[in-house]
Design a protein around this motif. Structure first.
Motif, PDB file in Angstrom:
ATOM      1  N   GLU A  60    -122.899  58.437  36.202  1.00 22.00           N
ATOM      2  CA  GLU A  60    -124.195  58.031  35.660  1.00 22.00           C
ATOM      3  C   GLU A  60    -124.781  56.881  36.480  1.00 22.00           C
ATOM      4  N   GLU A  61    -123.904  55.946  36.813  1.00 25.35           N
ATOM      5  CA  GLU A  61    -124.389  54.829  37.627  1.00 25.35           C
ATOM      6  C   GLU A  61    -124.853  55.317  38.996  1.00 25.35           C
ATOM      7  N   GLU A 104    -113.712  56.831  34.011  1.00 23.64           N
ATOM      8  CA  GLU A 104    -114.436  55.887  34.863  1.00 23.64           C
ATOM      9  C   GLU A 104    -115.385  56.618  35.804  1.00 23.64           C
ATOM     10  N   THR A 153    -128.324  56.712  38.852  1.00 20.08           N
ATOM     11  CA  THR A 153    -129.303  55.618  38.896  1.00 20.08           C
ATOM     12  C   THR A 153    -129.390  55.038  40.306  1.00 20.08           C
ATOM     13  N   THR A 154    -128.214  54.870  40.888  1.00 20.58           N
ATOM     14  CA  THR A 154    -128.184  54.314  42.248  1.00 20.58           C
ATOM     15  C   THR A 154    -128.874  55.243  43.229  1.00 20.58           C
ATOM     16  N   SER A 190    -118.504  57.590  33.992  1.00 21.79           N
ATOM     17  CA  SER A 190    -119.385  56.425  33.916  1.00 21.79           C
ATOM     18  C   SER A 190    -119.987  56.113  35.285  1.00 21.79           C
ATOM     19  N   SER A 191    -119.145  56.240  36.298  1.00 24.15           N
ATOM     20  CA  SER A 191    -119.632  55.956  37.654  1.00 24.15           C
ATOM     21  C   SER A 191    -120.678  56.968  38.080  1.00 24.15           C
TER      22      SER A 191
END
Length: 755
Positions: A440-441, A434, A444-445, A437-438
């Motif tokens: 990568e987010e 997780e 972007t954030t 995945s976080s």
């Protein structure tokens, strides 16, 4: 019969074990006959006919333990019990203890079986009397122990009834007790030096380094074997020159090698220093020689260490016999004293919590340690636990194995932690995925945040600019606030002035001797002054807000409808109106009403003002004047009203107009002396001067009056001056004396003729 007795013994043993497991009190060393008798006493009181039934009753009613212990543990005690023995203590023992301890060393005292505290408090008073309270509190520490929690609680409160303190000498009672509500409370300062605690002298480790140990009337309740366990413990607890104080009935130490009598009658003994060794079963015994004493001391130290360990240890010799069990193992697996020396395979522990006999054989055959991880184990009435068992060989000095040691480690927490670690590990792996995945987010954030940051910087600059504007605005608001405060003060002053003006106006309205009525644009009464109240009989409160034209008063208000309408329409006053009315007393009055519009700043009529004047008297006067005027006007005598300054005619009656031959308008242009041929203005002024100055009230003179046709006639003038009138006026009455002169002339002629 034998079977029944055996069952009863088994039930009693089970009951005693249950008491030990539930409350930690071991009664196995007490005299069985006395113990059974006291237990049966409680059984009779609760209605149980067997030990098994009473066992079940205890499990169902835990509070019964308190009553049972109170019955078994007979707490018979008192202050300074056996006073003679206490006197010996005070004379013989206390001085020796103080001499040995010197002036600074601490003194430790242990009261075993202290019950409700009378014995330790007696000790406190005895030592305080010798040392003084302050020195006692500094040096003496008294340990008071018992099995009975209720008795210990009573002892801690240190509150006793009058009968409890009967054996306390009066001076000590006054010095160390405070009487409150018919109860005696032991002195708080000394009470702090007495430490109460629950302790089983049979099974619990003794308190050490004791200078004076009091154990009165306890040993008599114990079996001989148990006494053999307790006495060495008491000996061990005392310092080498310590003292033991027993009860009068306790003769166990009369021929003991552990103690020597100080006063045998009082049962006071001194410790005889000894070396001890502990048997495999845990009991203490005397060593025979110096080397044995040294070895025994090491063994005792080792056994103390093993006994105090939280790990359970069992030792099985080469013949398969259980030869040792430490305290923790005994409690964990219910190993009793009689189990030591029995074949291991006959004991429950050999197959619970797991099969151990084969493991012991494996250790013997292969001479290696075997470890069994996290075996589940549950004691009756306890929570399940996990045990890790380690079976290891024990070697003699020649390197040969002579026994097997079984170590039982409570790894419940470790097992639980391992389970939790496995769960956490799985959760961690999931979390890592997780997080990837976080991550990568987040990247972007992060880009979005950078963009947002730039926007925020721009916004911040705008906010700074706005802040400056707000500061400027704040300054303006402060200035405005100051102006408002000034304006508010001015308004307050104006309000006060307005109130003063209003009161002033109301006073004027109340004082004016005419009626004033104020109407709004709907002809509703707004104000009604006192004159109106007095004349029409209605108060201002009664007519305020009422329609004026609907009022039932003596004034015919309907006659005012049209004038009022004209005022509201034309915004201008109308001619005064005189109306006959009836006042509140039923008297006829004539009212002269002046109507004016109620104008505001915009010059628009917002109502009407009625000013009502009672002109009844003036009307009557005017009528009377008119009446007199008619009479004077029709009179044959001439009446002249002259200007007091110019003597011009102002008014004349009809008779004067006819006889003078001039109209009134013509006469107003002529002075009286202009019609008198014989008198000029100066002469006339001199004639009337006494009137004008007030010297005379009336002047009468005869003169001639010339008509427009230049004919003259004689008249008699009677003049009066009214200087108080405004304007002042000169009144003249003219009487034609032509006939009188003719008659007088005829009389004169007759007289002449007669002569």
């Amino acid at each position: 019969m034998t079977k029944k007795i055996n069952e009863s013994d088994s039930e009693f043993t089970s009951l005693i074990r249950h008491i030990q497991e539930s409350r930690g009190i071991d009664f196995r060393g007490y005299k069985r006959t006395s113990l059974e008798r006291r237990v049966r006493r409680r059984m009779d009181e609760v209605g149980c006919d067997s030990f098994a039934a009473y066992h079940a009753f205890l499990e169902a009613h835990p509070q019964e333990f308190v009553d049972l212990l109170n019955t078994v543990l007979i707490n018979v005690t008192s202050f300074f019990r056996d006073a003679e023995a206490w006197d010996v203590m005070r004379r013989e023992v206390v001085p020796r203890i103080l001499e040995r301890k010197g002036d600074k060393e601490k003194i430790r005292i242990w009261s075993v079986g202290c019950a409700s505290g009378e014995e330790p408090y007696s000790l406190a008073m005895m030592f305080a009397e010798v040392l003084g309270t302050a020195e006692f509190c500094r040096r003496v520490k008294i340990y008071a122990t018992d099995l009975d929690d209720a008795a210990l609680n009573t002892a801690r409160h240190a509150t006793y009834g009058p009968r409890d303190v009967e054996s306390v000498p009066e001076p000590l009672l006054e010095r160390y007790f405070e009487c409150t509500d018919n109860h005696y409370v032991f002195q708080r300062e000394l009470r702090k030096c007495v430490i109460f605690g629950r302790h089983n002298v049979v099974s619990d480790a003794p308190i050490s380094r004791i200078d004076l140990l009091i154990c009165r009337n306890l040993l008599i309740y114990l079996e001989a074997d148990t006494q053999g366990i307790v006495l060495p413990r008491l000996h061990y607890a005392l310092v080498n020159d310590g003292f033991l104080f027993l009860g009068k009935a306790e003769t166990q130490l009369a021929r003991s090698r552990m103690f020597e009598p100080v006063d045998l009658k009082s049962r006071i003994f001194a410790k005889v220093p000894q070396e001890w060794r502990r048997s495999a079963g845990g009991s203490l015994s005397l060593a025979n020689d110096a080397n044995g004493a040294r070895i025994n001391q090491q063994v005792r130290l080792l056994e103390s260490i093993v006994d105090s360990s939280s790990t359970g240890y069992l030792a099985v010799n080469a013949e398969g016999v259980l030869v040792f069990a430490n305290t923790h193992a005994r409690r964990l697996f219910d190993v009793e004293e009689g189990d030591i020396g029995r074949p291991f395979h006959d004991l429950t522990i050999s197959y619970r919590p797991t099969e151990l006999r084969s493991r012991i054989e494996e250790v013997r055959n292969f001479n290696r340690t075997v470890r069994i991880e996290h075996q589940p184990f549950t004691r009756p009435g306890a929570e399940p636990i996990r045990l890790t068992i380690e079976v290891a060989p024990l070697y003699s000095r020649d390197g040969k194995p002579f026994a097997t040691l079984l170590s039982f480690f409570d790894t419940s927490r470790l097992y639980l932690l391992q389970q939790q670690i496995e769960v956490v590990q799985e959760s961690l792996e999931t979390t890592i995925e997780e997080l990837q995945s976080s991550n990568e987010e987040l990247e972007t954030t992060n880009e979005e945040l950078q963009s947002t940051n730039e926007e925020l910087e721009t916004t911040n600059e705008e906010l700074q600019s706005t802040n400056e504007e707000l500061e400027t605005m704040n300054e303006e608001l402060r200035s405005t606030n100051e102006e408002l405060e000034v304006a508010n003060e001015e308004m307050r002053r104006h309000s006060e002035e307005t109130g003063e003006y209003r009161r002033y106006s109301e006073s004027i309205l109340r004082s004016i001797d005419v009626g004033i009525i104020v109407l709004d644009d709907n002809l509703t009464v707004q104000s009604w002054n006192r004159w109106s109240e007095n004349v029409w009989g209605l108060r201002n409160e009664e007519v305020a807000g009422e329609a004026f034209l609907d009022l039932d008063i003596g004034l015919p208000v309907q006659r005012l409808r049209r004038p009022l309408s004209d005022i509201l329409n034309t915004q201008a006053p109308v001619e005064p109106v005189e109306i006959e009315a009836m006042d509140r007393r039923g008297r006829r009055v004539i009212c002269r009403i002046r109507l004016s519009p109620l104008l505001y700043d915009n010059r628009l009529a917002h109502g009407a003002i009625l000013i009502i004047e009672d002109v009844s008297e003036r009307a009557r006067s005017d009528a009377f004047v008119e009446y007199l005027g008619r009479i004077i006007g029709q009179s044959l005598n001439e009446v002249y009203f002259l200007d007091a300054a110019t003597f011009n005619f102002q008014l004349v009656n009809k008779g004067a107009e006819d006889k003078l031959g001039y109209s009134l308008d013509a006469l107003r242009q002529i002075a009286l002396h202009d019609l008198m041929p014989d008198i000029d203005v100066a002469t006339f002024s001199r004639l009337v001067d006494p009137l004008m100055s007030g010297e005379k009230a009336e002047i009468v003179l005869e003169t001639t009056i010339e008509r427009p046709d230049q004919s003259v006639r004689p008249v008699e003038l009677c003049m009066q001056y009214f200087g108080e009138e405004q304007p002042p006026i000169l009144v003249a009455l003219a009487h034609d004396v032509t006939e009188r002169q003719r008659i007088g002339l005829d009389d004169s002629r007759a007289e002449v003729a007669g002569s």
